[in-house]
Design a protein around this motif. Structure first.
Motif, PDB file in Angstrom:
ATOM      1  N   ARG A 124       1.017  -1.231   0.078  1.00 53.78           N
ATOM      2  CA  ARG A 124      -0.003  -0.114  -0.213  1.00 53.78           C
ATOM      3  C   ARG A 124       0.753   1.061   0.100  1.00 53.78           C
ATOM      4  O   ARG A 124       0.596   1.587  -1.061  1.00 53.78           O
ATOM      5  CB  ARG A 124      -1.067   0.025   1.161  1.00 53.78           C
ATOM      6  CG  ARG A 124      -1.954   1.203   1.482  1.00 53.78           C
ATOM      7  CD  ARG A 124      -3.125   0.530   2.305  1.00 53.78           C
ATOM      8  NE  ARG A 124      -3.034  -0.551   1.799  1.00 53.78           N
ATOM      9  CZ  ARG A 124      -4.090  -1.028   2.984  1.00 53.78           C
ATOM     10  NH1 ARG A 124      -4.291   0.657   4.888  1.00 53.78           N
ATOM     11  NH2 ARG A 124      -4.631  -2.108   3.170  1.00 53.78           N
ATOM     12  N   ALA A 125       2.179   1.570   0.781  1.00 55.17           N
ATOM     13  CA  ALA A 125       2.527   2.416   1.164  1.00 55.17           C
ATOM     14  C   ALA A 125       3.250   2.417  -0.852  1.00 55.17           C
ATOM     15  O   ALA A 125       3.140   4.083  -1.071  1.00 55.17           O
ATOM     16  CB  ALA A 125       3.571   2.132   1.695  1.00 55.17           C
ATOM     17  N   LEU A 126       3.922   1.705  -1.455  1.00 53.19           N
ATOM     18  CA  LEU A 126       4.374   1.470  -2.804  1.00 53.19           C
ATOM     19  C   LEU A 126       3.397   2.220  -3.583  1.00 53.19           C
ATOM     20  O   LEU A 126       3.682   2.942  -4.643  1.00 53.19           O
ATOM     21  CB  LEU A 126       4.903   1.102  -3.211  1.00 53.19           C
ATOM     22  CG  LEU A 126       6.309   0.059  -2.400  1.00 53.19           C
ATOM     23  CD1 LEU A 126       7.058  -1.650  -3.020  1.00 53.19           C
ATOM     24  CD2 LEU A 126       7.525   0.665  -2.859  1.00 53.19           C
ATOM     25  N   GLU A 127       2.551   2.288  -3.352  1.00 52.99           N
ATOM     26  CA  GLU A 127       1.241   1.752  -3.522  1.00 52.99           C
ATOM     27  C   GLU A 127       0.980   3.781  -4.067  1.00 52.99           C
ATOM     28  O   GLU A 127       0.750   4.647  -4.888  1.00 52.99           O
ATOM     29  CB  GLU A 127      -0.292   1.552  -4.257  1.00 52.99           C
ATOM     30  CG  GLU A 127      -0.091   0.172  -4.267  1.00 52.99           C
ATOM     31  CD  GLU A 127      -1.282  -0.429  -4.008  1.00 52.99           C
ATOM     32  OE1 GLU A 127      -2.708   0.249  -3.796  1.00 52.99           O
ATOM     33  OE2 GLU A 127      -1.637  -2.173  -4.213  1.00 52.99           O
ATOM     34  N   THR A 128       0.902   4.199  -2.507  1.00 54.87           N
ATOM     35  CA  THR A 128       0.804   5.335  -2.412  1.00 54.87           C
ATOM     36  C   THR A 128       2.130   6.192  -3.078  1.00 54.87           C
ATOM     37  O   THR A 128       1.753   7.626  -3.443  1.00 54.87           O
ATOM     38  CB  THR A 128       0.439   5.813  -0.814  1.00 54.87           C
ATOM     39  OG1 THR A 128      -0.278   5.206   0.089  1.00 54.87           O
ATOM     40  CG2 THR A 128       0.490   7.342  -0.649  1.00 54.87           C
ATOM     41  N   LEU A 129       2.882   6.274  -2.939  1.00 54.15           N
ATOM     42  CA  LEU A 129       3.822   6.751  -3.368  1.00 54.15           C
ATOM     43  C   LEU A 129       4.321   6.822  -5.339  1.00 54.15           C
ATOM     44  O   LEU A 129       5.256   6.635  -6.493  1.00 54.15           O
ATOM     45  CB  LEU A 129       5.153   6.133  -3.179  1.00 54.15           C
ATOM     46  CG  LEU A 129       5.402   6.619  -1.588  1.00 54.15           C
ATOM     47  CD1 LEU A 129       6.805   6.480  -0.890  1.00 54.15           C
ATOM     48  CD2 LEU A 129       5.593   7.754  -0.873  1.00 54.15           C
TER      49      LEU A 129
END
Length: 182
Positions: A124-129
């Protein structure tokens, strides 16, 4: 005193009176205990079958045993094993050398699927960035800095409408940093 006839030595060793009753003992001196042990036959008085059964029971300490019921899963595993060696059992520690060397399973999984070693928060963090799972530390830092400049009120003329996005970017970077990716 030693229980051997006509012996007046001190009794220091005990010997069982019979194989059937091993809780009652004779008390002998060392010399007579050795002589008694040489002459004593544990299997004396037993039939040959009883002696063999007793010797076989020594294998499991004379404790009660029972056979395992062969259920359908055991039969199925046996059938699979007879068809193909690999289907008959699971080799989680790669004892038979069919898999990658120990410690390289994870590297092989990650090479095939970059998301394999990541948890839900990391994905999810990689998707946010808006980053690829194969992104390295420098790419993550560059993207973080770029998004912070874009969403920060000081750099976009005081517009506070992007503040929520900025918080999500900071949280995502903290998650990636805590797991060693940032």
């Amino acid at each position: 005193m030693c229980e051997h006839p006509q012996c007046r030595s001190k009794a220091t060793a005990r010997a069982p009176k019979s194989p059937a009753n091993r809780t009652e003992f004779y008390w002998f001196c060392q010399q007579h205990a050795a002589q008694y042990n040489k002459e004593w036959n544990f299997f004396e008085g037993m039939s040959e079958d009883a002696a063999k059964a007793h010797a076989a029971a020594d294998m499991y300490g004379h404790r009660p045993t029972w056979g395992f019921a062969s259920g359908s899963s055991a039969r199925r595993a046996a059938q699979n094993a007879s068809k193909d060696f690999k289907d008959g059992f699971v080799d989680p520690f790669n004892l038979f050398g069919d898999g990658p060397p120990p410690g390289q399973e994870r590297a092989q999984r990650e090479a095939e699927d970059p998301n394999a070693g990541m948890g839900r928060l990391q994905k999810r963090a990689l998707e946010t960035l808006n980053l690829d799972p194969k992104a390295d530390k420098s790419a993550i830092r560059r993207r973080y800095a770029e998004l912070v400049r874009q969403y920060h009120p000081d750099s976009n003329g005081g517009d506070r409408s992007m503040e929520e996005l900025l918080q999500k970017v900071v949280e995502a970077y903290q998650i990636l940093k805590s797991c060693g990716m940032g």
